[in-house]
Scaffold this active site. Sequence first.
Site, short mmCIF file in Angstrom:
data_model
loop_
_atom_site.label_atom_id
_atom_site.label_comp_id
_atom_site.label_asym_id
_atom_site.label_seq_id
_atom_site.Cartn_x
_atom_site.Cartn_y
_atom_site.Cartn_z
N ARG A 1 0.84 -1.20 0.00
CA ARG A 1 0.00 0.00 0.00
C ARG A 1 0.88 1.25 0.00
O ARG A 1 0.94 1.98 -0.97
CB ARG A 1 -0.96 0.00 1.19
CG ARG A 1 -2.12 1.00 1.05
CD ARG A 1 -1.73 2.43 1.35
NE ARG A 1 -1.21 2.61 2.71
CZ ARG A 1 -0.64 3.74 3.11
NH1 ARG A 1 -0.48 4.78 2.30
NH2 ARG A 1 -0.16 3.83 4.35
N HIS B 1 3.23 4.11 -3.56
CA HIS B 1 3.73 5.45 -3.89
C HIS B 1 5.10 5.35 -4.55
O HIS B 1 5.35 5.96 -5.60
CB HIS B 1 3.85 6.30 -2.61
CG HIS B 1 2.57 6.71 -2.01
ND1 HIS B 1 1.66 7.53 -2.64
CD2 HIS B 1 2.01 6.41 -0.80
CE1 HIS B 1 0.62 7.74 -1.86
NE2 HIS B 1 0.81 7.07 -0.74
N SER C 1 3.33 10.85 8.87
CA SER C 1 3.31 10.78 7.41
C SER C 1 4.50 11.49 6.77
O SER C 1 4.96 11.08 5.70
CB SER C 1 2.02 11.42 6.87
OG SER C 1 0.90 10.98 7.58
#
Length: 286
Positions: free
Chosen positions: A16, A20, A170
Site C-alpha cells: 500500500r 507510492h 506521514s
Amino acid sequence: MANSKGYIRIIDSTMRDGSHAMAHQFTTDQITQIAGALDQAGLTTLEISHGDGLGGSSFNYGFSKEPEENWIEAAAKAITNAKIAVLLLPGIGTQENLKNAYDLGARMARIATHCTEADIAQQHIGLSRDMGMETIGFLMMAHMITPEHLLHQAQLMESYGAEAVYVTDSAGAMRPDEIRRKVSALRNSLSSDVKVGVHCHNNLGLSIGNTLAAIEEGAEIVDGCTVGLGAGAGNTPTEVLVSVLHLEGYETGVDVFKAQDAAEDVVKPIMPRPQVIDRASLVLGY
C-alpha cells in the site's frame, strides 16, 4: 522467548505505502509474490491498496497499472494465515469501495484522515465495524498538532468504534521525544480496549528509533514496509524492525530470516530505486 517484553503486532504496508514508491505500478504477479513471501515469514497483517487508499487510482492521485481489486484478490489467494488490510481516506474511497474490498477478502479497514479531521471518518468506521472488519483509525500528519489536540481527535475515532488509533508520522518529521508524548497521551487516556499504533517514515532517519520509543510508551501495533518501500524516504523497514524487536526481547511471531529473504529476494528486485533520504524527503522531514 525467555524474559519476553511482550507481543508487538507488525502490520506490513509494502503493498500500500509502497505503491507510492512504485508510482502505483505494481502488477498482480508482484503482489502475489510479495504477499506469499510475507505470509510465509509470519506477518499477520498485510495492507494492500492504491497508495492513497481504496479508490485512489485517478488523474489526481495517479493511475494504478492494474485495478487494486486484482491485487486484493491475488493476495487473498497467495496467503495462508495473514489478514488483508485496506486503507480508506473518506473523500477518496467510498463505502462501496470498502464493501467490494471485503467481498474480495479484506478483513481490516484502516480509516485515515488528516490529524485534525477525525470527524469525517464516522460513517466509514461504522460501516467497517458493521461488516465485522477489524477497524483502525489512522491520524495522518500527526506532527502538525499538539498531543492534547491529537488525543481529542483520537477520542472521536474511539467514539465512532475504532478498535485502535494510530499516531501517523506521514512526513517523517517526528523525533523520539515528540512521538513519546503523543503515544503516551493516547495510551493514558483512551480506553484500555483501544490499542495505539504508530506508522513512521524515515525522512530524518529515525523510523526505527521512533518506533521503539512508541513501543516503550505503550504502542502495541507498529507498521513497516519491506526494504522500507514507501512514500518519500520510505518507511520503517519491516525486516530491520523484526530483527531489532527480537534483539530487544519482544515477540512478533515473524521469522527474522524469512523476513530478510522476502526483502532481499522478492521486494528488492522490483524496486525502481533504493529508498534513500534525498534532499526533497529530508526537507519534508525537516
